[in-house]
Design a protein around this motif. Structure first.
Motif, mmCIF file in Angstrom:
data_model
loop_
_atom_site.group_PDB
_atom_site.id
_atom_site.type_symbol
_atom_site.label_atom_id
_atom_site.label_comp_id
_atom_site.label_asym_id
_atom_site.label_seq_id
_atom_site.Cartn_x
_atom_site.Cartn_y
_atom_site.Cartn_z
ATOM 1 N N VAL A 102 29.181 74.337 31.953
ATOM 2 C CA VAL A 102 28.278 73.430 33.428
ATOM 3 C C VAL A 102 27.205 74.686 34.194
ATOM 4 O O VAL A 102 26.362 74.160 33.976
ATOM 5 C CB VAL A 102 28.665 72.657 34.165
ATOM 6 N N SER A 103 28.293 75.294 34.604
ATOM 7 C CA SER A 103 26.726 76.745 34.888
ATOM 8 C C SER A 103 26.124 77.105 34.172
ATOM 9 O O SER A 103 25.221 77.345 34.741
ATOM 10 C CB SER A 103 27.933 77.749 35.709
ATOM 11 N N GLU A 104 26.500 77.347 32.748
ATOM 12 C CA GLU A 104 25.276 77.666 31.875
ATOM 13 C C GLU A 104 24.047 76.749 31.656
ATOM 14 O O GLU A 104 23.110 77.010 31.268
ATOM 15 C CB GLU A 104 26.070 77.839 30.593
ATOM 16 N N MET A 105 24.145 75.210 31.535
ATOM 17 C CA MET A 105 23.369 74.844 31.688
ATOM 18 C C MET A 105 22.210 75.141 32.875
ATOM 19 O O MET A 105 21.177 74.362 32.333
ATOM 20 C CB MET A 105 24.548 73.067 31.765
ATOM 21 N N LEU A 106 23.007 75.189 34.238
ATOM 22 C CA LEU A 106 21.702 74.981 35.305
ATOM 23 C C LEU A 106 21.301 76.126 34.978
ATOM 24 O O LEU A 106 20.518 75.528 35.264
ATOM 25 C CB LEU A 106 23.510 74.964 36.550
ATOM 26 N N ASP A 107 21.463 77.615 34.441
ATOM 27 C CA ASP A 107 20.546 78.527 34.179
ATOM 28 C C ASP A 107 19.647 77.854 33.171
ATOM 29 O O ASP A 107 18.684 78.269 33.242
ATOM 30 C CB ASP A 107 21.818 79.509 33.634
ATOM 31 N N LEU A 108 20.516 77.397 32.100
ATOM 32 C CA LEU A 108 19.310 77.111 30.974
ATOM 33 C C LEU A 108 17.956 75.811 31.858
ATOM 34 O O LEU A 108 16.932 76.245 32.184
ATOM 35 C CB LEU A 108 19.338 76.483 29.994
ATOM 36 N N ARG A 109 18.543 75.183 32.918
ATOM 37 C CA ARG A 109 17.802 73.761 33.141
ATOM 38 C C ARG A 109 16.272 74.744 34.239
ATOM 39 O O ARG A 109 15.495 73.950 34.908
ATOM 40 C CB ARG A 109 17.902 72.998 33.952
ATOM 41 N N TYR A 110 17.251 76.072 35.452
ATOM 42 C CA TYR A 110 17.025 76.137 36.675
ATOM 43 C C TYR A 110 16.214 77.637 36.457
ATOM 44 O O TYR A 110 15.561 78.153 37.738
ATOM 45 C CB TYR A 110 17.576 76.553 37.719
ATOM 46 N N GLY A 111 15.963 78.280 35.176
ATOM 47 C CA GLY A 111 15.686 79.714 34.892
ATOM 48 C C GLY A 111 16.361 80.961 35.942
ATOM 49 O O GLY A 111 16.292 82.216 36.070
ATOM 50 N N GLY A 112 18.199 80.395 35.232
ATOM 51 C CA GLY A 112 19.642 81.618 35.607
ATOM 52 C C GLY A 112 19.214 81.687 37.439
ATOM 53 O O GLY A 112 20.216 82.642 37.339
ATOM 54 N N ARG A 113 19.107 81.472 38.323
ATOM 55 C CA ARG A 113 19.428 81.168 39.255
ATOM 56 C C ARG A 113 20.478 80.090 39.704
ATOM 57 O O ARG A 113 21.250 80.827 40.857
ATOM 58 C CB ARG A 113 17.901 81.679 39.954
ATOM 59 N N ALA A 114 20.586 79.411 39.432
ATOM 60 C CA ALA A 114 21.798 78.381 39.796
ATOM 61 C C ALA A 114 23.354 78.113 39.672
ATOM 62 O O ALA A 114 23.848 77.831 40.070
ATOM 63 C CB ALA A 114 21.628 77.342 39.621
#
Length: 489
Positions: A102-114
């Protein structure tokens, strides 16, 4: 009981054998963590149903039926509704992302900072889920072999750790499919009809129990609402659930296979409540509602059948435990440890066998930690409540916001995780861990902060959003470690 013991021992030996077979297939990171992303509809449906219907859904579901009657089905119903919502509205897009966490998805969506903070929160959730599932072995092995709590946890936990470490998601998928069949036969086809017949049929059950036992809302509206917040929303965002979505061979498999699994959960929910209601007629004065399942199995089922139904309970616990364990290890390795040591993703992908070895080590390490924590932890309900409150309060808004709202930003996501997580922790300290207020207030706080901070900060870079849209539409290049293999059953 000798025949029952033989059934159980054969079942456990079969689980280990499948772990060994899975090891021969898991030759790459993709094969080890997400079964090569190529499960067909039948296997996908069975394994998805298996992971969400664990000991809480089986033993706990029957216990709620014993305590509240038919409305005791609501806890498992909300789990089924969560799987249905995930499958219909989100699963196809999630599967197309070709990520592992899930965290990889957040990185993709928000630019690698979430991803870092979300990884820690998700790791805590999956760890507690694995611990609470492992503790359930104590109940089942006590019924089976009359062994003490510690030995039961070590025995059950070690078997799950062994086959999960050997073959990763392939072993877990194969064992979950067997567990799904065993649960279906043991609970739905054997225990359910026997329990109703032994209780004298529905007519006799209605005559002997208070009318509220047959009220669909008898458990209370507030309780049902809390179940929806915790379990339905929890199913939408949990790493253990998403990791199963990642195994789907196609969009259609993810959507329709998950829909079948969610529908199965609804049937299982009603079955558990009916079994519990029948147990209330047969044993009106049990010391604890959670004793209902073991009592009716021991006293009402014939030899051999009793062993199969107890194997079904064991299957329920093992499927959730193994799914939570691989999710916990995947997050620990991919989202936390690799970032801490500054791993370079491209270098990792060039070394497929090292990736498998590394993930195998993490499953083993997390498995040992889970067993040790389970031995020392007594209050299962409190541990599970903390896990789900953190998951829903901290991660629901940034995850669904990222999927549904273009204007959401990395700053908004980080603020939502921090405020939502801290809010539920603070409210649990003030109101008590089992109170409803933490998730009632923590979730809106997370939403308000997410929207406010996102609107107050610069929109996400268009290049990031373009890359995100390409990934979620399935148009991005296939990652190097993902061979294009046709879906199969």
């Amino acid at each position: 009981m000798a025949v029952d013991y033989i059934v159980i021992v054969v079942y456990l030996a079969g689980m280990l054998a499948m772990g060994w077979w899975g090891m021969r297939r898991a030759k790459s990171k993709s094969e080890f963590l997400v079964a090569g992303r190529r499960l067909g509809p039948a296997m996908y449906s069975g394994t998805m149903a298996a992971i969400v219907l664990g000991g809480a859904s089986t033993i706990g579901g029957v216990g709620l039926g014993y305590q509240y009657g038919l409305s005791g089905a609501w806890m498992v119903v909300t789990i089924g509704l969560g799987i249905l919502a995930l499958s219909v509205f989100f699963s196809a897009r999630i599967a197309r992302l070709k990520v592992y966490t899930v965290s990889e998805m957040l990185d993709l969506r928000y630019g690698g900072r979430a991803g870092v903070i979300s990884g820690v929160v998700m790791w805590a959730y999956t760890l507690m889920l694995a611990v609470t599932s492992t503790i359930a072995y104590a109940t089942i092995f006590d019924v089976l072999f009359d062994v003490n709590r510690t030995l039961a946890i070590v025995l059950g936990g070690s078997i799950v750790v062994a086959y999960s470490t050997l073959g990763g998601m392939w072993s877990i998928t194969l064992t979950d499919m067997v567990q799904f069949v065993v649960k279906t036969i043991g609970v739905l086809l054997l225990l359910l009809p026997v329990a109703v017949v032994k209780a004298g049929g529905f007519g006799a059950m209605k005559a002997q129990l208070p009318t509220e036992y047959f009220d669909p809302l008898g458990i209370g509206g507030e309780t049902i609402f809390t179940y929806v917040l915790i379990y339905t929303f929890g199913m939408l965002i949990g790493q253990d659930i998403w990791q199963r979505v990642f195994t789907a061979g196609s969009d259609r498999t993810a959507k329709w296979g998950g829909t079948v699994a969610g529908t199965y959960c609804l049937v299982y929910a009603v079955a558990g409540a009916v079994i519990g209601t029948a147990a209330k007629v047969l044993y009106p004065k049990l010391a604890s509602p959670d004793d209902a399942f073991a009592t009716i199995v021991k006293d009402e089922l014939p030899v051999g059948v009793r062993g199969l139904v107890l194997a079904a309970a064991l299957a329920a616990v093992m499927s959730t435990s193994s799914g939570a364990l691989i999710a916990c290890a995947t997050v620990a390795n991919n989202d936390i440890w690799s970032r801490v040591r500054g791993a370079v993703r491209g270098a990792e992908r060039a070394e497929g066998h090292d990736e498998v070895k590394g993930n195998r080590v993490f499953i083993l390490a997390m498995g040992v930690a889970v067993i040790l924590i389970a031995i020392g932890l007594n209050d299962v309900v409190e541990a599970l409540t903390v896990a789900y409150n953190l998951l829903v309060g901290g991660l629901l808004v940034p995850i669904l916001g990222g999927l549904l709202w273009k204007r959401g930003t990395a700053q908004g996501a980080l603020a939502a995780v921090a405020v939502g997580g801290l809010a539920v922790v603070g409210l649990m300290a003030g109101y008590g861990i089992l109170a409803n207020e933490p998730v009632y207030y923590g979730l809106p706080a997370s939403l308000v902060v997410y929207v406010a901070v996102s609107l107050a900060t610069r929109p996400t870079d268009e290049a990031i959003l373009t890359a995100w849209r390409e990934r979620i539409a399935g148009r991005a290049p296939e990652p190097q470690s993902e061979p294009a293999v046709p879906a199969h059953q």
